[in-house]
Design an enzyme around this catalytic site. Structure first.
Site: not given
Ligand code: IPE
Ligand code: IPE
Ligand code: MG
Length: 230
Positions: A19, A67
């Site tokens: 993340d 997602n």
């Molecule tokens: C979890 O991260 C999913 C992945 C890392 C693929 P998200 O960024 O989607 O999670 P939330 O929405 O903050 O819980």
């Molecule tokens: C994780 O990074 C990647 C996926 C969930 C695919 P994020 O896109 O969730 O990054 P933040 O949480 O917005 O920083």
């Molecule tokens: Mg995230």
């Protein structure tokens, strides 16, 4: 391991919620897509450094079933990164004896991605260390699917549900890491996390280095796991 033991234990299976790509990009005034691109590079570095960790399996949360709620453009970017990553890195996986595994409802992805993944799975089947990638993955759905299969076979127990999880052929989960400072599971490996150790680190995913994993494994080795005993 008994409570009074100082014996070090080595992790066999680590999972990571990767993340913080978006925040990494935002901090630099860059588009989110660049953050995701740099996130892929962090994956590549980690997979290249797998051998000396002694890990049997590394499971990475790449795309959750939630997602899809993101803007179409971002979902497209992520899917295109996946296509490019498989194309560019598959040969290296084969050469380094990395066995690819996919968990989640990956067969619902775009047909060309499904075909690429099927080919990648077949070509890495003989690999020695497993890289499990969670794609279109949701833990609640995984448990529901496994329970439904167990029920169809007429025997719903912890063992029969576990035997139908996507991770049935993987070692038990030892350590679950989440980057970027968020302290939640976001529907990842809910069943498997029952007795996993957890580690939440502030590092944003694109900044995650093999040294961070080594540090996490060191931390894990010092933990005392009790499983409810004493
Ligand atoms: C979890 O991260 C999913 C992945 C890392 C693929 P998200 O960024 O989607 O999670 P939330 O929405 O903050 O819980
Ligand atoms: C994780 O990074 C990647 C996926 C969930 C695919 P994020 O896109 O969730 O990054 P933040 O949480 O917005 O920083
Ligand atoms: Mg995230």
């Amino acid at each position: 391991m008994k409570g009074d033991s100082l014996q070090q234990s080595r992790a066999r299976h680590v999972a990571i919620i990767m993340d913080g790509n978006g925040r990494w990009a935002k901090q630099r005034g860059l588009p989110r897509a660049v953050g995701h691109q740099r996130g892929v590079e962090a994956v590549r570095r980690l997979v290249r450094s797998l051998e000396p960790t002694g890990l049997e399996c590394l499971t990475l949360y790449a795309f959750s079933s939630e997602n899809w709620k993101r803007p179409d453009e971002e979902v497209d970017d992520l899917m295109n990164l996946m296509r490019r990553f498989i194309k560019s890195d598959l040969e290296e996986f084969v050469a380094n004896k990395v066995r690819l595994k996919i968990i989640g409802d990956w067969r619902a992805l775009a047909p060309d991605i499904v075909a690429m993944l099927e080919d990648a799975l077949a070509r890495t089947a003989e690999g020695k260390r497993t890289l499990a990638v969670a794609l279109n993955y949701g833990g609640q759905h995984e448990i529901a699917r496994a329970a439904a299969k167990a029920a169809a076979e007429g025997d719903v127990t912890i063992e029969t549900i576990a035997a139908h999880l996507d991770t049935a052929d993987l070692p038990p989960l030892d350590l679950l890491i989440r980057t970027s400072g968020e302290i939640r599971l976001s529907n990842f490996l809910l069943w498997q996390a029952a007795y996993a150790e957890m580690l939440f680190v502030e590092t944003l995913w694109p900044d995650f280095e093999p040294a961070h994993l080594a540090q996490a494994l060191d931390d894990f080795a010092r933990r005392e796991r009790r499983y409810g005993g004493r």
